[in-house]
Design an enzyme around this catalytic site. Structure first.
Site, mmCIF file in Angstrom:
data_model
loop_
_atom_site.group_PDB
_atom_site.id
_atom_site.type_symbol
_atom_site.label_atom_id
_atom_site.label_comp_id
_atom_site.label_asym_id
_atom_site.label_seq_id
_atom_site.Cartn_x
_atom_site.Cartn_y
_atom_site.Cartn_z
ATOM 1 C CG ASP A 1 -1.893 -0.859 1.014
ATOM 2 O OD1 ASP A 1 -2.368 -1.387 -0.156
ATOM 3 O OD2 ASP A 1 -2.662 -1.440 1.963
ATOM 4 C CB SER B 1 -4.551 -7.424 9.534
ATOM 5 O OG SER B 1 -4.291 -6.365 8.756
HETATM 6 N N1 ARG Z 1 -2.122 -8.464 -0.181
HETATM 7 C C1 ARG Z 1 -3.321 -7.788 -0.674
HETATM 8 C C2 ARG Z 1 -2.853 -6.457 -1.542
HETATM 9 O O1 ARG Z 1 -1.631 -5.957 -1.203
HETATM 10 C C3 ARG Z 1 -4.227 -7.117 0.382
HETATM 11 C C4 ARG Z 1 -3.612 -6.414 1.968
HETATM 12 C C5 ARG Z 1 -4.746 -6.207 2.478
HETATM 13 N N2 ARG Z 1 -4.491 -5.906 3.906
HETATM 14 C C6 ARG Z 1 -4.831 -6.203 5.080
HETATM 15 N N3 ARG Z 1 -4.515 -5.712 6.183
HETATM 16 N N4 ARG Z 1 -5.590 -7.498 5.024
HETATM 17 O O2 ARG Z 1 -3.565 -6.021 -2.118
#
Ligand code: ARG
Length: 397
Positions: A123, A174
């Protein structure tokens, strides 16, 4: 007054960022922006409330319809797939950052953006890229990444400052949620050999608990855009919501994969993406009916490249634009109806029709004489000529 716009989900990381912004970075004015891309109502409300308790100036931006139309629909058209993941979290990041930038623009005189991304995830790339592209002159601060805080340290820091945080059982996981899917990470799921417990799922029933009766759904697509469900015309937002319900109820859309993150880290990921899985399955089936073999082969490559860009959050990349030119040209013929059958954790295509079908029932049929089979003899003789020469050569040595 030193002013910062915080890209704010209301979760632990971004909530801790509010006092950090004041204490560590000296911002007197902290503006929080929460973008609604279809996360639960309570999350949106809690975020607003927490921001207010902490004395931030709060904005909620409802971007659901735009997210559905301009992000989820292109994901359908590109059969979004990164290592088995329909890119639910990934495609929400650009719009979240864009909306935060928009608020900053409206307010004016913003000195910095703050986001809660850690240094391990994807992110940080996606959010910063978009913020920087939209407002190149505004500084970007990532307190979580800079301070390298663990979850326990964050909780401690929050407690000391009276930051309201939820400590329910939910929070062992999470979770990231939007219209296009729900992602569950953390806790014992970090061990790839740990079997996900039923409690992590919210959108999908287990195949065991799914209805004993299959459900058929007729999906209408026009130019690659899903436009109607069982004959009822719908906007992308309500269609996706309806599809999440139906597919989820039948246990469709659970995904458990090892995923290669952008920095090269492998992580175990669990997703629930019922609508995404169902809509992409239907879209693929319709493309298979109307595209030539060469087009479909090339489309696979285009889709893969698209998925890599979307995963990286490079939403405004020129390559994405040129790929979409090809994708959209093909979509002109992706019009028709697909019948999906949902049953016990599975979705299957059971019927498809299109006025663009490159299919001639008479020709393909075993019971027809319009195609003179005897004319094929010559073509068959020439098939694999180089291979035949090579084989003889090897035999003779
Ligand atoms: N790995 C996935 C992505 O980077 C989702 C990450 C989502 N984060 C969470 N805290 N569940 O697109």
């Amino acid at each position: 007054m030193k002013t910062a716009v915080l890209v704010y989900s209301g979760g632990l990381d971004t909530t801790v960022c509010i006092p950090l912004a004041r204490e560590q970075y000296g911002f007197q004015r902290v503006i929080t922006v929460t973008v609604d891309v279809g996360q639960p109502r309570e999350d949106i409300e809690d975020a607003a409330e927490r921001a207010k308790i902490l004395g931030a100036e709060h904005y909620t931006v409802d971007a659901k319809a735009e997210f559905a139309r301009d992000y989820c629909v292109p994901a359908v058209q590109a059969n979004a797939n990164y290592q088995g993941y329909p890119l639910s979290t990934s495609i929400a990041r650009p719009i979240i950052a864009a909306k935060a930038a928009h608020v900053a623009e409206q307010i004016g005189e913003v000195d910095a953006f703050i986001h809660g991304c850690t240094g391990k995830g994807n992110d940080q790339f996606r959010i910063e890229y978009m913020l920087r592209t939209m407002m190149p002159r505004v500084e970007i601060i990532a307190p979580m990444r800079e301070h390298n805080m663990t979850r326990a340290e964050e909780v401690e820091y929050a407690r000391e400052r009276g930051v309201p945080i939820q400590q329910s059982a939910e929070k062992i996981w999470s979770i990231d949620e939007n219209l296009w899917g729900r992602s569950i990470e953390g806790g014992r799921l970090e061990d790839p050999s740990f079997i996900p417990p039923e409690e992590i799922f919210r959108w999908t029933r287990s195949a065991n608990d799914a209805p004993e009766e299959p459900r058929l759904v007729e999906l209408r697509l026009e130019q690659g855009v899903p436009v109607a469900l069982d004959g009822q015309a719908m906007e992308p937002l309500s269609l996706i919501q309806a599809m999440n319900e139906i597919a989820g109820q039948h246990g469709v859309g659970r995904i458990d994969i090892m995923e290669d993150r952008m920095i090269g880290l492998k992580v175990r990921e669990n997703y629930e993406c019922p609508a995404a899985v169902a809509l992409i399955t239907a879209h693929r089936a319709l493309e298979a009916l109307v595209g030539t073999r060469d087009e479909l082969k090339f489309k696979e490559q285009a889709d893969r490249a698209w998925a890599e860009l979307a995963y990286a959050g490079l939403w405004l990349d020129p390559f994405k634009e040129t790929l979409e030119a090809f994708i959209l040209k093909l979509q002109e013929r992706v019009t028709g109806t697909v019948t999906l059958r949902f049953f016990k954790g599975q979705v299957a295509v059971v019927a498809r029709e299109s006025r663009w079908a490159l299919y001639d029932q008479a020709m393909a049929s075993f019971d027809d004489k319009t195609f003179d089979q005897s004319e094929m003899a010559g073509a068959v003789k020439a098939h694999g000529l180089p291979a035949r020469l090579y084989y003889q050569l090897k035999q003779s040595r």
